[in-house]
Design a protein around this motif. Structure first.
Motif, PDB file in Angstrom:
ATOM      1  N   TYR A 117       0.853  -1.168   0.000  1.00  0.00           N
ATOM      2  CA  TYR A 117       0.000   0.000   0.000  1.00  0.00           C
ATOM      3  C   TYR A 117       0.901   1.233   0.000  1.00  0.00           C
ATOM      4  O   TYR A 117       2.095   1.127   0.287  1.00  0.00           O
ATOM      5  CB  TYR A 117      -1.010  -0.001   1.156  1.00  0.00           C
ATOM      6  N   PHE A 118       0.326   2.421  -0.326  1.00  0.00           N
ATOM      7  CA  PHE A 118       1.153   3.540  -0.767  1.00  0.00           C
ATOM      8  C   PHE A 118       0.812   4.844  -0.056  1.00  0.00           C
ATOM      9  O   PHE A 118      -0.303   5.043   0.435  1.00  0.00           O
ATOM     10  CB  PHE A 118       0.995   3.724  -2.282  1.00  0.00           C
ATOM     11  N   ARG A 119       1.804   5.725  -0.052  1.00  0.00           N
ATOM     12  CA  ARG A 119       1.633   7.098   0.390  1.00  0.00           C
ATOM     13  C   ARG A 119       1.612   7.979  -0.859  1.00  0.00           C
ATOM     14  O   ARG A 119       2.389   7.762  -1.804  1.00  0.00           O
ATOM     15  CB  ARG A 119       2.768   7.514   1.327  1.00  0.00           C
ATOM     16  N   HIS A 120       0.724   8.992  -0.853  1.00  0.00           N
ATOM     17  CA  HIS A 120       0.525   9.828  -2.030  1.00  0.00           C
ATOM     18  C   HIS A 120       0.745  11.291  -1.669  1.00  0.00           C
ATOM     19  O   HIS A 120       0.227  11.780  -0.668  1.00  0.00           O
ATOM     20  CB  HIS A 120      -0.890   9.644  -2.591  1.00  0.00           C
ATOM     21  N   TRP A 121       1.504  11.983  -2.501  1.00  0.00           N
ATOM     22  CA  TRP A 121       1.753  13.413  -2.357  1.00  0.00           C
ATOM     23  C   TRP A 121       1.023  14.135  -3.502  1.00  0.00           C
ATOM     24  O   TRP A 121       1.212  13.802  -4.677  1.00  0.00           O
ATOM     25  CB  TRP A 121       3.235  13.721  -2.463  1.00  0.00           C
ATOM     26  N   THR A 122       0.203  15.141  -3.184  1.00  0.00           N
ATOM     27  CA  THR A 122      -0.496  15.930  -4.201  1.00  0.00           C
ATOM     28  C   THR A 122      -0.110  17.398  -4.033  1.00  0.00           C
ATOM     29  O   THR A 122      -0.244  17.968  -2.941  1.00  0.00           O
ATOM     30  CB  THR A 122      -2.023  15.792  -4.063  1.00  0.00           C
ATOM     31  N   ALA A 123       0.375  18.024  -5.119  1.00  0.00           N
ATOM     32  CA  ALA A 123       0.813  19.421  -5.064  1.00  0.00           C
ATOM     33  C   ALA A 123      -0.350  20.328  -4.683  1.00  0.00           C
ATOM     34  O   ALA A 123      -1.480  20.165  -5.151  1.00  0.00           O
ATOM     35  CB  ALA A 123       1.402  19.838  -6.410  1.00  0.00           C
ATOM     36  N   LYS A 124      -0.057  21.325  -3.844  1.00  0.00           N
ATOM     37  CA  LYS A 124      -1.092  22.254  -3.393  1.00  0.00           C
ATOM     38  C   LYS A 124      -1.382  23.343  -4.425  1.00  0.00           C
ATOM     39  O   LYS A 124      -2.359  24.085  -4.280  1.00  0.00           O
ATOM     40  CB  LYS A 124      -0.663  22.896  -2.075  1.00  0.00           C
ATOM     41  N   ARG A 125      -0.544  23.434  -5.440  1.00  0.00           N
ATOM     42  CA  ARG A 125      -0.750  24.466  -6.458  1.00  0.00           C
ATOM     43  C   ARG A 125      -0.405  23.904  -7.827  1.00  0.00           C
ATOM     44  O   ARG A 125       0.174  22.823  -7.960  1.00  0.00           O
ATOM     45  CB  ARG A 125       0.123  25.693  -6.162  1.00  0.00           C
ATOM     46  N   ASP A 126      -0.796  24.634  -8.845  1.00  0.00           N
ATOM     47  CA  ASP A 126      -0.390  24.276 -10.195  1.00  0.00           C
ATOM     48  C   ASP A 126       1.126  24.457 -10.320  1.00  0.00           C
ATOM     49  O   ASP A 126       1.717  25.318  -9.659  1.00  0.00           O
ATOM     50  CB  ASP A 126      -1.086  25.159 -11.231  1.00  0.00           C
ATOM     51  N   VAL A 127       1.743  23.644 -11.151  1.00  0.00           N
ATOM     52  CA  VAL A 127       3.193  23.732 -11.333  1.00  0.00           C
ATOM     53  C   VAL A 127       3.496  24.013 -12.784  1.00  0.00           C
ATOM     54  O   VAL A 127       2.678  23.768 -13.684  1.00  0.00           O
ATOM     55  CB  VAL A 127       3.899  22.432 -10.882  1.00  0.00           C
ATOM     56  N   THR A 128       4.680  24.554 -13.020  1.00  0.00           N
ATOM     57  CA  THR A 128       5.187  24.717 -14.382  1.00  0.00           C
ATOM     58  C   THR A 128       6.357  23.758 -14.564  1.00  0.00           C
ATOM     59  O   THR A 128       7.008  23.361 -13.591  1.00  0.00           O
ATOM     60  CB  THR A 128       5.649  26.165 -14.623  1.00  0.00           C
ATOM     61  N   PHE A 129       6.597  23.386 -15.803  1.00  0.00           N
ATOM     62  CA  PHE A 129       7.639  22.398 -16.085  1.00  0.00           C
ATOM     63  C   PHE A 129       8.820  23.062 -16.763  1.00  0.00           C
ATOM     64  O   PHE A 129       8.638  24.027 -17.511  1.00  0.00           O
ATOM     65  CB  PHE A 129       7.065  21.268 -16.943  1.00  0.00           C
ATOM     66  N   PRO A 130      10.045  22.544 -16.464  1.00  0.00           N
ATOM     67  CA  PRO A 130      10.366  21.310 -15.747  1.00  0.00           C
ATOM     68  C   PRO A 130      10.218  21.450 -14.231  1.00  0.00           C
ATOM     69  O   PRO A 130      10.268  22.550 -13.688  1.00  0.00           O
ATOM     70  CB  PRO A 130      11.830  21.062 -16.115  1.00  0.00           C
ATOM     71  N   VAL A 131      10.043  20.293 -13.589  1.00  0.00           N
ATOM     72  CA  VAL A 131       9.967  20.197 -12.132  1.00  0.00           C
ATOM     73  C   VAL A 131      11.122  19.319 -11.660  1.00  0.00           C
ATOM     74  O   VAL A 131      11.342  18.228 -12.206  1.00  0.00           O
ATOM     75  CB  VAL A 131       8.631  19.583 -11.675  1.00  0.00           C
ATOM     76  N   SER A 132      11.870  19.805 -10.672  1.00  0.00           N
ATOM     77  CA  SER A 132      12.926  18.969 -10.086  1.00  0.00           C
ATOM     78  C   SER A 132      12.370  18.242  -8.873  1.00  0.00           C
ATOM     79  O   SER A 132      11.615  18.821  -8.072  1.00  0.00           O
ATOM     80  CB  SER A 132      14.133  19.820  -9.687  1.00  0.00           C
ATOM     81  N   ILE A 133      12.728  16.971  -8.744  1.00  0.00           N
ATOM     82  CA  ILE A 133      12.276  16.127  -7.630  1.00  0.00           C
ATOM     83  C   ILE A 133      13.525  15.471  -7.039  1.00  0.00           C
ATOM     84  O   ILE A 133      14.112  14.579  -7.663  1.00  0.00           O
ATOM     85  CB  ILE A 133      11.277  15.054  -8.105  1.00  0.00           C
ATOM     86  N   ASN A 134      13.924  15.941  -5.884  1.00  0.00           N
ATOM     87  CA  ASN A 134      15.158  15.461  -5.265  1.00  0.00           C
ATOM     88  C   ASN A 134      14.866  14.949  -3.853  1.00  0.00           C
ATOM     89  O   ASN A 134      14.090  15.557  -3.113  1.00  0.00           O
ATOM     90  CB  ASN A 134      16.205  16.574  -5.201  1.00  0.00           C
ATOM     91  N   TYR A 135      15.498  13.845  -3.501  1.00  0.00           N
ATOM     92  CA  TYR A 135      15.318  13.297  -2.160  1.00  0.00           C
ATOM     93  C   TYR A 135      16.464  12.351  -1.839  1.00  0.00           C
ATOM     94  O   TYR A 135      17.279  12.008  -2.712  1.00  0.00           O
ATOM     95  CB  TYR A 135      13.973  12.579  -2.029  1.00  0.00           C
ATOM     96  N   ARG A 136      16.492  11.945  -0.592  1.00  0.00           N
ATOM     97  CA  ARG A 136      17.508  11.008  -0.113  1.00  0.00           C
ATOM     98  C   ARG A 136      16.779   9.789   0.439  1.00  0.00           C
ATOM     99  O   ARG A 136      15.971   9.911   1.363  1.00  0.00           O
ATOM    100  CB  ARG A 136      18.355  11.676   0.969  1.00  0.00           C
ATOM    101  N   ALA A 137      17.034   8.612  -0.125  1.00  0.00           N
ATOM    102  CA  ALA A 137      16.373   7.375   0.294  1.00  0.00           C
ATOM    103  C   ALA A 137      17.326   6.577   1.177  1.00  0.00           C
ATOM    104  O   ALA A 137      18.379   6.121   0.719  1.00  0.00           O
ATOM    105  CB  ALA A 137      15.966   6.544  -0.919  1.00  0.00           C
ATOM    106  N   LEU A 138      16.966   6.413   2.436  1.00  0.00           N
ATOM    107  CA  LEU A 138      17.783   5.633   3.362  1.00  0.00           C
ATOM    108  C   LEU A 138      17.650   4.150   3.064  1.00  0.00           C
ATOM    109  O   LEU A 138      16.597   3.676   2.616  1.00  0.00           O
ATOM    110  CB  LEU A 138      17.356   5.906   4.807  1.00  0.00           C
ATOM    111  N   VAL A 139      18.708   3.394   3.323  1.00  0.00           N
ATOM    112  CA  VAL A 139      18.665   1.952   3.089  1.00  0.00           C
ATOM    113  C   VAL A 139      17.705   1.296   4.066  1.00  0.00           C
ATOM    114  O   VAL A 139      17.413   1.832   5.142  1.00  0.00           O
ATOM    115  CB  VAL A 139      20.066   1.323   3.200  1.00  0.00           C
TER     116      VAL A 139
END
Length: 550
Positions: A143-165
């Motif tokens: 099962y999943f967690r979902h993120w929905t933007a609070k506003r309209d976005v323009t492209f390109p969009v950068s998506i950066n994160y750090r995933a722990l092992v």
């Protein structure tokens, strides 16, 4: 293996078709089959490979990401830094950018919780999100967690994160979690990735930044060696294996041929010999089955872990992972690694067996049952195991089914248990394998020996591959009726849906083996079962499992 149940289907992500689990002495096998992504495989990545560069403002729908493993002061990978850029806009009808990541994925817990330092922005700056989470699903299913933007976005969009092992400990299960191993890192994309779920992009570019590793190092995925282009929406990249670091490989030339293997660790068998055997079986299956011609490029991944959970054998499209714990003192490298070879055979076979349309676990009678049937029969036909091993193997299959506490459980009851009981989870594998053996005998009897399971399935596989048929359970029962002259509906449903215990025909495993009803004793209990014995006139030198081509 079908890890995705009805709750996962509601995520409107249909690429993952099936997930299941099988144990072969000490090894858990889990097999995921998905719609095969189309990939382009550029040259392998090295420590100096640059990240992909995108032009801001481009309208081309594309998702591009660079994976950078991060090592702690002891040289152990502690996280993967993911830098990505999404261009081209949202899918038709979508208004707000959405991202998602698994909370649980096939008994790997807390994946979304390990997504840290999330930073998403466009030309207007940082993008804030509302967060929702699916209801938990029992049995270790996703099962999943979902993120929905609070506003309209323009492209390109950068998506950066750090995933722990994935930390050590936790429940056992498939090897999807991203884990450090022998100075490197490995796991499945679903074990660490957060991706856009409603983008217009139908192509992703994967890059590695291996600057944290000493040279020589490799970065490789199911989709290619080093930089890979994957056709399909961004979630497609989650359904592949990932491995980076001081990776060993087979063959020596990493880009030679269509079969490749990669591993981290020193296994208690000769890795190159094991992969040579697996490559040989890959070639045999390509000739035995007619519907994949040529068979697609295939990759094997193996890793040795020092801490649990250790994983097991797990297949994804065009690839599988063998994950195990540390080598024990009593283990030595030798040529007798028959159980592990059967793991290799089983996982390879998923590529050719595929699936039947319908609910995930509900159709494991086909995806895992038929795979298990071939696992026990084709190595003998290929001349890779002796007649005695063949007979021993099908007796082990039979014994495991008739002594299984879930041998008469319905598929609904089995689904509720999920990954919490590996014995119960095996029932569709064992029951399905015996069903296909019995079906072979029924087809041979009905056709006077003119047809058999192999000739029948060859036609079915080709028709499914070309789109001439939609292989649903109802269509399958119709096709079987045409072969046997008998209505298959009541029997098929009683066996695979309701959980009837049945006993295959005496000649189910070919003319050299005879089955008989016996009583088995185990742990003080008695079980009605089938036992398989060599026929009185069996000639081990010439007897092979009968097919239409023999």
């Amino acid at each position: 293996m079908q890890a995705v149940n009805e709750a996962f289907s509601e995520q409107k992500w249909s690429r993952l078709v099936e997930v299941g689990v099988l144990t072969i002495p000490g090894i858990i096998l889990v097999s995921c089959q998905m719609a095969e992504p189309k990939v382009e495989t550029p040259p392998p990545a090295t420590a100096s490979t640059p990240a992909v560069e995108l032009v801001a403002g481009t309208d081309t729908p594309l998702y591009a990401l660079t994976l950078k493993p991060e090592l702690d002061k002891n040289g152990v990978v502690e996280a993967i830094e993911v830098s990505s850029q999404l261009t081209g806009g949202l899918a038709d009808g979508e208004e707000r950018l959405k991202l998602f990541a698994p909370v649980v994925y096939v008994n790997v817990m807390g994946i979304a919780d390990r997504v840290t330092e999330l930073d998403v922005r466009d030309a207007s700056g940082a993008i804030d999100f509302t967060i929702e989470e699916d209801d938990p699903v029992p049995g270790g299913y996703p099962y999943f967690r979902h993120w929905t933007a609070k506003r309209d976005v323009t492209f390109p969009v950068s998506i950066n994160y750090r995933a722990l092992v994935q930390p050590e400990g936790g429940p056992g299960g498939p090897a999807f979690g991203i884990r450090p191993s022998v100075g490197g890192i490995s796991g499945a994309g679903a074990g660490f990735m957060l991706v856009p779920s409603n983008a217009a992009s139908q192509e992703s570019i994967l890059e590695w930044d291996l600057s944290g590793f000493d040279a020589p190092s490799l970065g490789v995925t199911t989709f290619g060696d080093g930089r890979a282009v994957v056709e399909g929406p961004p979630p497609a990249i989650m359904q592949g294996w990932y491995m980076a670091g001081p990776v060993e490989h087979y063959p020596d030339d990493v880009i030679e041929g269509d079969f490749h293997a990669y591993w981290l660790g020193d296994f208690p068998f000769d890795e190159r010999e094991g992969m040579s055997f697996t490559a040989k079986m890959y070639d045999y299956f390509e000739g035995y089955f007619e519907h994949l011609d040529p068979a697609p490029e295939y990759r094997v991944f193996m890793r040795l872990l020092q801490t649990p959970p250790y994983g097991g054998g797990t297949a994804l499209a065009n690839s599988f992972m063998l994950s195990r714990g540390p080598v024990q003192p009593e283990e030595e490298k030798n040529e007798d690694y028959g159980d592990i070879r059967m793991v290799f055979v089983h996982e390879l076979l998923h590529q050719w067996v595929g699936s039947v349309e319908g609910g995930s676990i509900d159709e494991n009678w086909w995806s895992e049952g038929l795979t298990t049937y071939y696992q026990y029969t084709l190595p003998f036909k290929a001349g890779e195991i002796a007649f005695e091993e063949y007979v021993e193997g099908i007796n082990r299959l039979s014994r495991n089914f008739y002594t299984n506490p879930g041998r008469d459980w319905s598929i609904a009851e089995i689904k509720k248990v999920g990954f919490d009981d590996n014995d119960i989870r095996h029932v569709p594998y064992q029951r399905g394998a015996l069903y296909f053996a019995d079906l072979d005998a029924r087809i041979r009897a009905a056709s006077g020996g003119e047809r058999d399971l192999h000739s029948f399935l060859s036609d079915v596989f080709v028709a499914r591959e070309t789109g001439d048929i939609a292989l649903t359970p109802d269509k399958w029962r119709e096709l079987v009726r045409e072969q046997t002259g008998e209505d298959e509906t009541a029997f098929h449903k009683a066996l695979h849906v309701d959980g009837m215990v049945f006993f295959p025909a005496a000649g189910s495993f070919g003319p050299c083996v005879v089955g008989e009803r016996v009583t088995l004793e185990q742990d003080g209990e008695s079980f009605d079962a089938m036992q398989w014995l060599p026929a009185s006139d069996a000639d081990p030198k010439t007897c092979r499992f009968v097919t239409n081509e023999d």
